[in-house]
Design an enzyme around this catalytic site. Structure first.
Site, PDB file in Angstrom:
ATOM      1  N   ASP A   1    -105.511  49.470 -11.854  1.00 21.62           N
ATOM      2  CA  ASP A   1    -104.391  48.916 -12.677  1.00 21.62           C
ATOM      3  C   ASP A   1    -104.479  49.254 -14.035  1.00 21.62           C
ATOM      4  OD1 ASP A   1    -102.235  46.931 -13.012  1.00 21.62           O
ATOM      5  OD2 ASP A   1    -103.738  45.903 -14.428  1.00 21.62           O
TER       6      ASP A   1
ATOM      7  N   GLU B   1    -102.753  53.547 -12.770  1.00 16.65           N
ATOM      8  CA  GLU B   1    -101.642  53.487 -13.308  1.00 16.65           C
ATOM      9  C   GLU B   1    -101.959  53.497 -14.880  1.00 16.65           C
ATOM     10  OE1 GLU B   1     -98.496  49.569 -14.401  1.00 16.65           O
ATOM     11  OE2 GLU B   1    -100.782  49.039 -14.192  1.00 16.65           O
TER      12      GLU B   1
END
Lengths: 544, 544
Positions: free
Chosen positions: A267, A304
């Protein structure tokens, strides 16, 4: 290395030897005494101090299933930072688990080439009525029939309460109790592999959630050198960072080795602040390479990234961090503006078809040009990077759930436009990612929900949520994130699949996915052979 | 580029065209009106807004020598952030200068190869009684006779008052008025070149001084994303960073192009926080390469770096920033501990002869091993980097001046040890740097001094100074940084050179420098052919 990571076994937390003894290893460099309390027998055992702030104990008094906590300096009693299970939630004691007991039957499984991945993003809690791994497992034949070959599971690290997207996790090694815990996740991965479906797990290394985060009691896991949206940054390069780095490296290795996870989705790695000579992502890469080499099982690292910076996906020889692939939100933004959405907030940087064409051709829309929204030049060119290093989507949990009312595409676009968006993604020279339910036009929203127990925090989350939408100049009120109803409203309605139009959309996705797998032009992600032309008057675009 | 840097001329601030007109360019992206006030005529002229927050005016009303200020939004009247001269100090108006008027006579000058550099660090204010460039110039024959071939001038950017090390500068483009200003610096550089001496200028891009810093009134020059020892970091990667980056790139180019500076020493680049895809140092490198290419004059970029991270000196093709060389404090620390100094503060990481041997061989002492002082693993290996990428010293302004009583080596070590330290540095396979006066055993201290005008700031500096020495557990009181006496005590006493022992030391340095230039084994900095052995019992070390 200060405390060398063993590729073949987890060394921190509580682990069991082949003879059944417990090995306890705790990192608490600033305390003077560390004990483990076994709650069943109510016995305390002192740990022995080792180099670099580690505390160790080998004992036959602690068995799989036992509940325990750590006691620091005879004062604070806390759960294990490397806990594998939190049966009573984030504030309760930890439970020991023998991860190696699981009987795997996926020996024949072979992780597909990354370029063949078709991702399907799943939030476990809202994917099914029961919201568990077991319930998700029942849908594998359905997912198989859709044609996707990888599910990407939103974070499962133990978070406060039972309702959360997963980004508020505070025990990166413990699998969320309400989803079924570690064993059920192993069971799910095993079942996926037996359905020829890979498993991608979303992990969060850039921050800890705001409730139940006891990390600072143990060690300097955070540094005030950098400011992040969540406050102090995770300490990857300040004094005492070695123990923090080892903690996350161990976490990566655990998922791959002990849970047979095929790829991790890290993330928001732009929020990982690390000026070390070896960035933590590159150090993770090196350890994963070792694991791959020793076990002959492929594993991918996907990030990400909101930076348009190829250093993350460049090879280490070129000074890169060696990540396999990255998400590109810009394709999504350009696509959504092209489809007619307003240019509010971060959409304001995207002008529609021209930028969409640029993203098809160059991956990054902002590749060194000035971004009015960011008020600076942004990005670099990514000409030499193959298409399979980029992951695209026409919606995802963030893009849906960060809308005030959480509307999925089905509520924003016509039926024809939904098909258009699906096609735009699936014919791209990049890896496609579907968000659960989009394949049949789920009409329920995907809202932002939490289930914190601290009233002040709950109030702050509510306020923060409202402030966020100020940027979009929206009218109306955001649903209460803390309300159970908000969570329940976000669940998939599988019965929709009995309706004609939903069936048609499903078949459309099925066919497109099948085409992508069959047609060499779609399957081989050769960006160099792709020509893009577009017409702003007709808002059309041609790929050939 | 948002506002492309012109390699051949300064574009920001006030500059003069060939026809004598003034070109005024101000970056003030958040204001709605910008005017220039000409103080001689007391006239105001409005600037025209351009793209990206720049304001422009071309006028024949402003002549070289004229004094002016900027007026923002009809409220604040401020000096020019790119001022070339501050005749009344940091709070006063700016004065326009035609930098191109200087009549250079250094056309024959050729910058030596970096590997031949022998540096001599100078603080202009304390080098001579008058403390000016002109006074320094008179000593060039002396420096030439010593044998050094490069003077490194501590920062000359306009700072508050008349006494300062230079690291409190707030006008990076303006040359300190009390040193003689821009023209006298040009005169000095010209004279140096005519004495076959190169000029290295120390520049500070990691922070601005605490008094007279009006930068934030003009634009977001700072960001709270990062914390530095000086508060908010200079904004190299946050919104609006492009104007800040251009500002410093223009500064680099000005020194090389308009002042004929041969090399820059960039202060504490580890405190430059920049996560951009292209680090500001690499962007500076690219612009300097262009300048070198266009002008056929060599210029070097040297960095002070406390990171043991080769990415700064690696070639951009390998992901590096392409700096030519870096300081290595670790050689100094190991050397000083070897010479018998106590292992206090950051010296605590150094054990003497063994670490000194390591630095001779590996440059970095901490090359991935655990540093107890930093409480983390530190550094990487620098095996493949030639010796001339590293600059060593047995003392420098920081190592002397950061002692509470500012003692130079002459006050800490025996005469024989002073010679030993000189030898240790001058036979190293790295580039040597002398600190002014060490070559004859100057006995005056080099103290920390300032001349701020804000009483609160003065008090804070005094307090900060005391707190700093707490780490060294020192007794006694630090001299008052604000007192003029502290500055005067720090001046070189050239009359010492008439004394026998000082003369002997000078001859010793002279001979060693001559040897270094003549002996191929000392001159060619081939680290691969260097063998180092040492004996801890006898505290001796052999290089062969």
């Amino acid at each position: 290395m200060t405390s060398p990571v063993n590729i073949n076994r987890r060394s921190i937390g509580v682990n069991f030897t082949e003879t059944g003894e417990a090995e306890v290893l705790l990192w608490a460099p600033l305390c003077n005494k560390a004990c483990i309390r076994l709650l069943d027998s109510n016995r305390m055992h002192a740990l022995q101090k080792q180099e670099y702030g580690y505390w160790h104990l080998r004992t036959d008094q602690l068995r799989p299933g036992d509940v325990y906590s750590f006691v620091l300096d005879e004062k604070e009693e806390l759960p294990d930072p490397a806990s594998l299970s939190q049966p009573e939630g984030v504030h309760g004691p930890s439970r020991a688990i023998a991860l190696h007991d699981f009987q795997w039957t996926d020996q024949e499984w072979k992780n597909p080439l990354l370029e063949d991945y078709i991702f399907y993003e799943v939030h476990v809690g809202t994917f099914s009525d029961r919201g568990t791994f077991r319930a998700l497992e029942k849908k594998l034949p359905y997912l198989k029939s859709l044609g996707i070959n990888a599910i990407e599971i939103m974070p499962v690290a133990q978070f406060p309460g039972e309702r959360n997207w997963g980004y508020d996790g505070v025990f990166p090694f413990a699998v969320q109790q309400s989803y079924g815990g570690a064993k059920d996740l192993q069971h799910l991965v095993n079942a996926c592999h037996n359905h020829d479906i890979a498993v991608v797990l979303d992990v969060v290394y850039n921050h800890f959630g705001p409730e139940g985060n006891y990390m600072s009691k143990f060690a300097p896991y955070f540094t005030d050198k950098y400011k992040t949206p969540w406050g102090d940054a995770v300490n990857f390069d300040d004094a005492w960072c070695d123990g923090v780095r080892q903690y996350f490296i161990e976490n990566v290795l655990m998922w791959f080795r002990d849970f047979h996870i095929d790829a991790l989705r890290l993330d928001a790695v732009h929020a990982i602040k690390d000026f070390s000579p070896m960035h933590i992502l590159r150090e993770i890469r090196e350890h994963v390479n070792q694991l791959i080499h020793e076990r002959w099982k492929m594993h991918y690292l996907i990030v990400e990234l909101d930076l348009n910076d190829t250093r993350y996906i460049d090879h280490p020889e070129r000074g890169g961090y060696g990540m396999d692939a990255q998400w590109i939100d810009e394709f999504h933004h350009a696509l959504r503006v092209t489809s007619g959405e307003g240019q509010n907030g971060y959409y304001s940087d995207f002008d529609g078809i021209r930028h969409l064409a640029k993203s098809y051709r160059d991956a990054y829309v902002y590749d060194g040009i000035y971004s009015p929204h960011r008020q600076k030049k942004f990005g670099v060119k990514a000409d030499e990077h193959p298409g399979f290093q980029f992951i695209v989507f026409s919606q995802n949990h963030d893009q849906v759930g960060n809308r005030m009312s959480g509307e999925r595409t089905s509520q924003l676009a016509s039926f024809e436009m939904q098909k258009m968006l699906a096609g735009a993604m699936l014919v791209s020279p990049y890896l496609p990612l579907l968000f659960m339910g989009e394949e049949y036009g789920e009409t329920n929203p995907f809202l932002y929900f939490v289930s914190h127990s601290d009233p002040e925090l709950v109030e702050n989350v509510r306020k923060g949520r409202k402030a966020e939408f100020a940027a979009f100049h929206l009218q109306g009120e955001a649903p209460d994130p803390q309300a159970e109803e908000t969570f329940r409203q976000s669940k998939l309605q599988w019965e929709l699949l009995e309706q004609d139009q939903n069936k048609i959309l499903f078949s459309f996705y099925q066919s497109l996915i099948a085409l992508r797998k069959e047609l060499p032009a779609l399957r081989h992600l050769n960006r160099k052979q792709l020509d893009v032309s577009w017409n702003e008057d007709t808002n059309t675009l041609q790929l050939h």
